[in-house]
Design an enzyme around this catalytic site. Structure first.
Site, PDB file in Angstrom:
ATOM      1  N   CYS A  75      -3.980   0.731  -2.813  1.00  0.00           N
ATOM      2  CA  CYS A  75      -3.944  -0.513  -2.054  1.00  0.00           C
ATOM      3  C   CYS A  75      -2.798  -1.383  -2.555  1.00  0.00           C
ATOM      4  O   CYS A  75      -2.340  -1.237  -3.689  1.00  0.00           O
ATOM      5  CB  CYS A  75      -5.256  -1.270  -2.216  1.00  0.00           C
ATOM      6  SG  CYS A  75      -6.695  -0.388  -1.568  1.00  0.00           S
TER       7      CYS A  75
ATOM      8  N   ASN B 254       0.826  -1.197   0.000  1.00  0.00           N
ATOM      9  CA  ASN B 254       0.000   0.000   0.000  1.00  0.00           C
ATOM     10  C   ASN B 254       0.867   1.257   0.000  1.00  0.00           C
ATOM     11  O   ASN B 254       1.976   1.268   0.549  1.00  0.00           O
ATOM     12  CB  ASN B 254      -1.008   0.005   1.157  1.00  0.00           C
ATOM     13  CG  ASN B 254      -0.401  -0.069   2.534  1.00  0.00           C
ATOM     14  OD1 ASN B 254       0.562  -0.784   2.774  1.00  0.00           O
ATOM     15  ND2 ASN B 254      -0.983   0.674   3.477  1.00  0.00           N
ATOM     16  N   VAL B 255       0.353   2.288  -0.653  1.00  0.00           N
ATOM     17  CA  VAL B 255       1.036   3.578  -0.752  1.00  0.00           C
ATOM     18  C   VAL B 255       0.003   4.648  -0.411  1.00  0.00           C
ATOM     19  O   VAL B 255      -0.880   4.947  -1.216  1.00  0.00           O
ATOM     20  CB  VAL B 255       1.611   3.810  -2.171  1.00  0.00           C
ATOM     21  CG1 VAL B 255       2.289   5.166  -2.257  1.00  0.00           C
ATOM     22  CG2 VAL B 255       2.571   2.685  -2.561  1.00  0.00           C
ATOM     23  N   GLU B 256       0.092   5.178   0.809  1.00  0.00           N
ATOM     24  CA  GLU B 256      -0.871   6.187   1.257  1.00  0.00           C
ATOM     25  C   GLU B 256      -0.552   7.549   0.661  1.00  0.00           C
ATOM     26  O   GLU B 256       0.522   7.764   0.098  1.00  0.00           O
ATOM     27  CB  GLU B 256      -0.866   6.275   2.788  1.00  0.00           C
ATOM     28  CG  GLU B 256      -1.396   5.024   3.433  1.00  0.00           C
ATOM     29  CD  GLU B 256      -1.451   5.101   4.951  1.00  0.00           C
ATOM     30  OE1 GLU B 256      -2.088   4.217   5.529  1.00  0.00           O
ATOM     31  OE2 GLU B 256      -0.854   6.017   5.561  1.00  0.00           O
TER      32      GLU B 256
ATOM     33  N   CYS C 122     -10.581  -4.058  -4.419  1.00  0.00           N
ATOM     34  CA  CYS C 122      -9.448  -4.911  -4.779  1.00  0.00           C
ATOM     35  C   CYS C 122      -9.898  -6.311  -5.169  1.00  0.00           C
ATOM     36  O   CYS C 122      -9.281  -6.954  -6.023  1.00  0.00           O
ATOM     37  CB  CYS C 122      -8.442  -4.945  -3.646  1.00  0.00           C
ATOM     38  SG  CYS C 122      -7.614  -3.338  -3.464  1.00  0.00           S
TER      39      CYS C 122
ATOM     40  N   GLU D 298      -2.959  -4.392  -3.474  1.00  0.00           N
ATOM     41  CA  GLU D 298      -3.420  -5.159  -4.623  1.00  0.00           C
ATOM     42  C   GLU D 298      -3.283  -4.372  -5.921  1.00  0.00           C
ATOM     43  O   GLU D 298      -3.008  -4.953  -6.977  1.00  0.00           O
ATOM     44  CB  GLU D 298      -4.880  -5.605  -4.428  1.00  0.00           C
ATOM     45  CG  GLU D 298      -5.091  -6.512  -3.241  1.00  0.00           C
ATOM     46  CD  GLU D 298      -5.297  -5.783  -1.907  1.00  0.00           C
ATOM     47  OE1 GLU D 298      -5.741  -6.428  -0.956  1.00  0.00           O
ATOM     48  OE2 GLU D 298      -5.012  -4.566  -1.820  1.00  0.00           O
TER      49      GLU D 298
ATOM     50  N   CYS E  41     -10.112  -5.495   0.180  1.00  0.00           N
ATOM     51  CA  CYS E  41     -11.361  -4.736   0.192  1.00  0.00           C
ATOM     52  C   CYS E  41     -12.169  -5.075  -1.070  1.00  0.00           C
ATOM     53  O   CYS E  41     -11.681  -5.757  -1.975  1.00  0.00           O
ATOM     54  CB  CYS E  41     -11.075  -3.237   0.256  1.00  0.00           C
ATOM     55  SG  CYS E  41     -10.357  -2.540  -1.262  1.00  0.00           S
TER      56      CYS E  41
END
Length: 140
Positions: free
Chosen positions: A61, A50-52, A97, A63, A94
């Site tokens: 996400c 994940n990369v916020e 994804c 995925e 989620c």
């Protein structure tokens, strides 16, 4: 379905790879690191974390990164998938994804879940996919 029901899938290797990339996740806001790894039908392992983003809606996400890795690496079909949190515990993708995984793995994609191995057909019943679009085109 149990691990023995998926010959040729090294689930420990997928879980390990997912944990490795989870450690590289960019999660300065939530602190919730996620890693994902998938086995492609040609034997490759693809992965993502994940990369916020400060604009939360722009966050990617794990995925999403995995699917990007799949496509950038030449495509193919996912046959097995594992997703873990920063502690290495199995977690579920989620809904968004799950749709991505369906598109690139289909109904038979094996998913490592907290309840054991399930197919995408079990994880995302009555999924919308390319066949639905083809049906629309045929009926026009």
């Amino acid at each position: 379905m149990e691990d023995g029901a998926s010959p040729g899938v090294d689930w420990d290797a997928l879980r390990r790879r997912a944990s490795e990339v989870a450690a590289r996740a960019y999660a300065p806001y939530s602190g919730y690191r996620v890693g994902a790894a998938g086995l492609v039908d040609d034997g490759r392992i693809v992965s993502g974390c994940n990369v916020e983003n400060a604009g939360y809606g722009v966050t990617l996400c794990a995925e999403c990164g995995l699917i990007s890795d799949l496509v950038a690496g030449g495509g193919g079909r996912l046959v097995a998938f594992a997703c873990v949190d920063g502690r290495g515990s199995c977690i579920m993708p989620c809904g968004r994804c799950r749709q991505l995984l369906w598109e690139h793995g289909g109904a038979d994609l094996l998913v490592d879940t907290p309840q054991g191995l399930l197919t995408m057909a079990d994880v995302l019943p009555q999924a919308f996919g390319p066949d639905d679009l083809a049906t629309l085109e045929r009926n026009q």
